[in-house]
Design a protein around this motif. Structure first.
Motif, PDB file in Angstrom:
ATOM      1  N   GLU A  29       0.837  -1.202   0.000  1.00 62.38           N
ATOM      2  CA  GLU A  29       0.000   0.000   0.000  1.00 62.38           C
ATOM      3  C   GLU A  29       0.872   1.252   0.000  1.00 62.38           C
ATOM      4  OE1 GLU A  29      -2.772  -0.123   3.217  1.00 62.38           O
ATOM      5  OE2 GLU A  29      -3.696  -1.977   2.512  1.00 62.38           O
ATOM      6  N   LYS A  30       1.932   1.247   0.819  1.00 60.75           N
ATOM      7  CA  LYS A  30       2.844   2.389   0.859  1.00 60.75           C
ATOM      8  C   LYS A  30       3.535   2.578  -0.488  1.00 60.75           C
ATOM      9  CE  LYS A  30       4.133   2.572   5.738  1.00 60.75           C
ATOM     10  NZ  LYS A  30       5.264   2.458   6.685  1.00 60.75           N
ATOM     11  N   LEU A  31       3.957   1.477  -1.110  1.00 65.49           N
ATOM     12  CA  LEU A  31       4.616   1.558  -2.404  1.00 65.49           C
ATOM     13  C   LEU A  31       3.683   2.163  -3.454  1.00 65.49           C
ATOM     14  CD1 LEU A  31       6.995   1.020  -4.297  1.00 65.49           C
ATOM     15  CD2 LEU A  31       6.098  -1.299  -4.628  1.00 65.49           C
ATOM     16  N   ALA A  32       2.426   1.742  -3.483  1.00 61.72           N
ATOM     17  CA  ALA A  32       1.456   2.303  -4.421  1.00 61.72           C
ATOM     18  C   ALA A  32       1.300   3.808  -4.186  1.00 61.72           C
ATOM     19  CB  ALA A  32       0.115   1.588  -4.301  1.00 61.72           C
ATOM     20  N   ALA A  33       1.301   4.224  -2.929  1.00 64.05           N
ATOM     21  CA  ALA A  33       1.196   5.652  -2.614  1.00 64.05           C
ATOM     22  C   ALA A  33       2.446   6.399  -3.084  1.00 64.05           C
ATOM     23  CB  ALA A  33       0.992   5.849  -1.112  1.00 64.05           C
ATOM     24  N   TYR A  34       3.616   5.801  -2.888  1.00 62.69           N
ATOM     25  CA  TYR A  34       4.862   6.426  -3.362  1.00 62.69           C
ATOM     26  C   TYR A  34       4.838   6.586  -4.880  1.00 62.69           C
ATOM     27  CZ  TYR A  34       7.036   5.478   1.229  1.00 62.69           C
ATOM     28  OH  TYR A  34       7.349   5.452   2.556  1.00 62.69           O
ATOM     29  N   LEU A  35       4.365   5.567  -5.575  1.00 63.09           N
ATOM     30  CA  LEU A  35       4.308   5.628  -7.037  1.00 63.09           C
ATOM     31  C   LEU A  35       3.331   6.701  -7.501  1.00 63.09           C
ATOM     32  CD1 LEU A  35       4.417   1.823  -7.928  1.00 63.09           C
ATOM     33  CD2 LEU A  35       6.293   3.469  -7.981  1.00 63.09           C
ATOM     34  N   ASP A  36       2.237   6.862  -6.769  1.00 57.82           N
ATOM     35  CA  ASP A  36       1.265   7.904  -7.114  1.00 57.82           C
ATOM     36  C   ASP A  36       1.847   9.305  -6.920  1.00 57.82           C
ATOM     37  OD1 ASP A  36      -0.846   6.332  -8.004  1.00 57.82           O
ATOM     38  OD2 ASP A  36      -1.670   6.078  -5.977  1.00 57.82           O
ATOM     39  N   GLU A  37       2.801   9.454  -5.989  1.00 58.24           N
ATOM     40  CA  GLU A  37       3.425  10.759  -5.747  1.00 58.24           C
ATOM     41  C   GLU A  37       4.273  11.208  -6.929  1.00 58.24           C
ATOM     42  OE1 GLU A  37       5.656  10.215  -2.175  1.00 58.24           O
ATOM     43  OE2 GLU A  37       3.880  10.191  -0.900  1.00 58.24           O
ATOM     44  N   GLY A  38       4.778  10.262  -7.687  1.00 58.98           N
ATOM     45  CA  GLY A  38       5.590  10.588  -8.854  1.00 58.98           C
ATOM     46  C   GLY A  38       7.076  10.517  -8.565  1.00 58.98           C
ATOM     47  N   PRO A  39       7.888  10.400  -9.606  1.00 59.78           N
ATOM     48  CA  PRO A  39       9.334  10.257  -9.431  1.00 59.78           C
ATOM     49  C   PRO A  39      10.012  11.496  -8.847  1.00 59.78           C
ATOM     50  CG  PRO A  39       8.682   9.703 -11.682  1.00 59.78           C
ATOM     51  CD  PRO A  39       7.493  10.223 -10.990  1.00 59.78           C
TER      52      PRO A  39
END
Length: 146
Positions: A29-39
């Motif tokens: 879940e945290k990883l999906a949130a990080y990916l949504d934040e953008g590079p």
């Protein structure tokens, strides 16, 4: 980063396959949130593209777990994302300098094309002038044997 299926279930749900996954449902879940934040939010400011290599690096930084590029790709697909391949472009290109080079230097270097009268497709043998010569190889091939 593209979301493959907007209606897909959350990473922590039972619909997400965890076979071979070394991250807990909470970490997913945290990883999906990080990916949504953008590079850019994680240090990659040159473009807004999540590559599989960047995701593998992000997983290592945030969760201290090592993933290969192919493993990160599979994990991204399980989360509903697809890795992107960045387009390689020249950052700075001087169009005026390119035009000047094409007009001046390229015109000097470029070899002229074939002359218009060259009709043979063979580079080693010139075109025939109306058939085989009478005394050449195969001249008597059409004559019946006795």
């Amino acid at each position: 980063m593209k979301k493959l299926n907007e209606s897909s279930s959350m990473p922590g749900s039972t619909n997400v396959a965890r076979e071979g996954c070394r991250l807990s449902p909470r970490c997913l879940e945290k990883l999906a949130a990080y990916l949504d934040e953008g590079p850019a939010a994680h240090g990659w400011v040159e473009d807004q593209v999540w590559t599989a290599a960047r995701v593998a690096t992000l997983i290592g930084r945030k969760f201290h777990v090592s993933y290969s590029v192919s493993g990160a790709t599979r994990l991204m697909h399980r989360l509903g994302f697809s890795p992107q391949i960045p387009v390689r472009r020249v950052a700075e290109r001087d169009e005026q300098a390119v035009t000047v080079w094409k007009e001046a230097t390229w015109a000097e270097v470029k070899e002229p094309g074939r002359p218009a009268e060259a009709t043979s497709a063979s580079r080693t043998k010139p075109g025939s002038r109306g058939g085989r010569p009478e005394d050449g190889p195969g001249a008597g091939a059409a004559a019946p044997r006795s």
